[in-house]
Design a protein around this motif. Structure first.
Motif, short mmCIF file in Angstrom:
data_model
loop_
_atom_site.label_atom_id
_atom_site.label_comp_id
_atom_site.label_asym_id
_atom_site.label_seq_id
_atom_site.Cartn_x
_atom_site.Cartn_y
_atom_site.Cartn_z
N ARG A 81 0.83 -1.21 0.00
CA ARG A 81 0.00 0.00 0.00
C ARG A 81 0.87 1.26 0.00
NH1 ARG A 81 -0.75 3.81 3.25
NH2 ARG A 81 -2.61 5.08 3.29
N ASN A 82 1.88 1.29 0.86
CA ASN A 82 2.76 2.47 0.94
C ASN A 82 3.50 2.70 -0.38
OD1 ASN A 82 1.99 3.00 3.55
ND2 ASN A 82 3.69 1.88 4.46
N HIS A 83 3.98 1.63 -0.99
CA HIS A 83 4.65 1.77 -2.28
C HIS A 83 3.68 2.27 -3.35
CE1 HIS A 83 8.01 -1.29 -1.06
NE2 HIS A 83 8.19 -0.09 -0.53
N MET A 84 2.43 1.80 -3.29
CA MET A 84 1.42 2.22 -4.26
C MET A 84 1.07 3.70 -4.06
SD MET A 84 -1.01 -1.15 -4.39
CE MET A 84 -2.17 -0.48 -5.59
N VAL A 85 1.01 4.14 -2.81
CA VAL A 85 0.73 5.56 -2.54
C VAL A 85 1.83 6.43 -3.15
CG1 VAL A 85 0.61 7.31 -0.70
CG2 VAL A 85 -0.65 5.17 -0.46
N THR A 86 3.06 6.01 -2.98
CA THR A 86 4.19 6.76 -3.55
C THR A 86 4.09 6.78 -5.07
OG1 THR A 86 5.60 6.14 -1.69
CG2 THR A 86 6.70 6.92 -3.70
N ALA A 87 3.83 5.62 -5.67
CA ALA A 87 3.74 5.53 -7.14
C ALA A 87 2.59 6.37 -7.68
CB ALA A 87 3.56 4.08 -7.56
N ASP A 95 12.43 11.07 -10.75
CA ASP A 95 13.66 10.29 -10.81
C ASP A 95 13.37 8.80 -10.65
OD1 ASP A 95 16.48 9.97 -10.92
OD2 ASP A 95 16.53 9.82 -8.73
N ARG A 96 13.86 7.99 -11.57
CA ARG A 96 13.73 6.52 -11.53
C ARG A 96 12.28 6.05 -11.50
NH1 ARG A 96 17.65 4.03 -7.20
NH2 ARG A 96 17.13 2.17 -8.38
N MET A 97 11.39 6.82 -12.10
CA MET A 97 9.96 6.48 -12.11
C MET A 97 9.72 5.13 -12.79
SD MET A 97 6.91 8.87 -13.50
CE MET A 97 5.21 8.50 -13.27
N GLU A 98 10.42 4.86 -13.88
CA GLU A 98 10.24 3.59 -14.59
C GLU A 98 10.70 2.41 -13.74
OE1 GLU A 98 10.93 1.73 -19.03
OE2 GLU A 98 11.85 3.64 -18.52
N ASP A 99 11.84 2.55 -13.07
CA ASP A 99 12.33 1.48 -12.19
C ASP A 99 11.35 1.24 -11.05
OD1 ASP A 99 14.63 1.17 -13.70
OD2 ASP A 99 15.82 2.52 -12.43
N PHE A 100 10.83 2.35 -10.50
CA PHE A 100 9.87 2.23 -9.40
C PHE A 100 8.64 1.45 -9.87
CE2 PHE A 100 6.65 3.36 -6.38
CZ PHE A 100 7.33 3.57 -5.20
N GLY A 101 8.11 1.80 -11.02
CA GLY A 101 6.93 1.13 -11.55
C GLY A 101 7.16 -0.34 -11.81
N LYS A 102 8.31 -0.68 -12.37
CA LYS A 102 8.61 -2.09 -12.64
C LYS A 102 8.73 -2.89 -11.35
CE LYS A 102 10.83 -1.39 -17.10
NZ LYS A 102 12.11 -1.39 -17.85
N LEU A 104 7.42 -2.11 -8.46
CA LEU A 104 6.11 -2.15 -7.82
C LEU A 104 5.20 -3.18 -8.49
CD1 LEU A 104 4.06 -1.16 -5.77
CD2 LEU A 104 3.50 0.70 -7.33
N LYS A 105 5.20 -3.23 -9.81
CA LYS A 105 4.33 -4.18 -10.49
C LYS A 105 4.72 -5.61 -10.13
CE LYS A 105 2.01 -5.24 -14.77
NZ LYS A 105 1.82 -4.90 -16.17
N LYS A 106 6.00 -5.90 -10.05
CA LYS A 106 6.45 -7.23 -9.63
C LYS A 106 6.00 -7.53 -8.21
CE LYS A 106 10.50 -10.18 -8.99
NZ LYS A 106 9.73 -11.00 -8.09
N GLU A 107 6.15 -6.54 -7.33
CA GLU A 107 5.73 -6.72 -5.93
C GLU A 107 4.22 -6.95 -5.84
OE1 GLU A 107 7.28 -4.61 -2.02
OE2 GLU A 107 5.79 -3.36 -3.04
N MET A 108 3.44 -6.19 -6.60
CA MET A 108 1.99 -6.35 -6.57
C MET A 108 1.58 -7.74 -7.07
SD MET A 108 0.51 -2.58 -7.74
CE MET A 108 1.09 -2.72 -9.41
N ILE A 109 2.21 -8.20 -8.15
CA ILE A 109 1.89 -9.53 -8.69
C ILE A 109 2.26 -10.61 -7.69
CG2 ILE A 109 2.56 -11.21 -10.48
CD1 ILE A 109 2.75 -8.76 -12.40
N ASP A 110 3.43 -10.49 -7.07
CA ASP A 110 3.86 -11.47 -6.06
C ASP A 110 2.88 -11.49 -4.88
OD1 ASP A 110 6.06 -12.04 -7.63
OD2 ASP A 110 7.48 -10.89 -6.39
N PHE A 111 2.45 -10.31 -4.45
CA PHE A 111 1.52 -10.20 -3.32
C PHE A 111 0.20 -10.91 -3.63
CE2 PHE A 111 -1.97 -8.04 -1.16
CZ PHE A 111 -1.54 -8.06 0.16
N ALA A 138 -1.92 -1.70 -11.89
CA ALA A 138 -1.26 -2.59 -12.85
C ALA A 138 -1.84 -2.39 -14.25
CB ALA A 138 -1.41 -4.05 -12.42
N GLY A 139 -3.15 -2.17 -14.34
CA GLY A 139 -3.77 -1.89 -15.63
C GLY A 139 -3.26 -0.60 -16.23
N HIS A 140 -3.03 0.41 -15.40
CA HIS A 140 -2.47 1.67 -15.89
C HIS A 140 -1.07 1.42 -16.46
CE1 HIS A 140 -1.46 5.91 -16.16
NE2 HIS A 140 -0.31 5.60 -15.58
#
Length: 173
Positions: A81-87, A95-102, A104-111, A138-140
């Motif tokens: 949730r905290n990572h999603m709020v930041t994203a 800065d590093r928005m693409e890395d953050f998104g990648k 986060l998406k992996k973390e969300m899928i794992d969760f 993730a859809g976005h």
């Protein structure tokens, strides 16, 4: 909305049909007042009663180092949730928005992949709301990529869901 505007325009234009030339009847005054009230009710947006704490968009954020799951539901749900709020609050060009998104998406899928297997977790309100939020974010990312920030309407909806998740997680502690 378009239908409502057409209706108001039709009401306003038909006002003259009920009047005698040179005199303003009570019917005409009523219709003018009613059409003005209807137009203001339709055209002026209503304000939501719930207040949402919306974090400020910023280019300056700390890139997290705590990616991944601990396999403790409450900790993992709060972390995701905290990572999603930041994203959700990242502005274009952060800065590093693409890395953050990648990450986060992996973390969300794992969760979701891990916790949806457990009926005692999958039945919790915090999980179902978080699952919905994960699908939206993730859809976005799937549709627009990692470099584009969320539209304001989607961002606002996600912040509402994040607030619900936070309340649910606090109730369970």
């Amino acid at each position: 909305m378009k239908t409502n505007l057409i209706l108001v325009a039709a009401m306003a234009s038909s006002v003259g049909a009920f009047s005698v030339p040179g005199e303003q009847s009570a019917r005409r005054q009523f219709l003018q007042t009613a059409s003005a009230a209807a137009a203001s009710a339709i055209l002026i947006p209503t304000v939501a009663s719930a207040e949402i704490a919306v974090p400020e968009q910023t280019k300056d954020y700390v890139f997290p180092s705590d990616w991944g799951l601990t396999y403790n539901y409450e900790n993992d749900a709060a972390r995701v949730r905290n990572h999603m709020v930041t994203a959700t609050g990242l502005a274009k060009g952060a800065d590093r928005m693409e890395d953050f998104g990648k990450n986060l998406k992996k973390e969300m899928i794992d969760f979701v992949s891990y916790y949806r297997r457990f009926p005692q977790v999958a039945g919790k309100p915090s999980f179902s709301t978080l699952y919905t939020s994960i699908n939206v974010l993730a859809g976005h990312y799937t549709s627009y990529g990692y470099k584009y920030p969320l539209p304001e309407k989607r961002r606002k909806r996600l912040y509402q869901e994040y607030a619900e998740i936070d309340k649910s997680l606090k109730r369970n502690r």
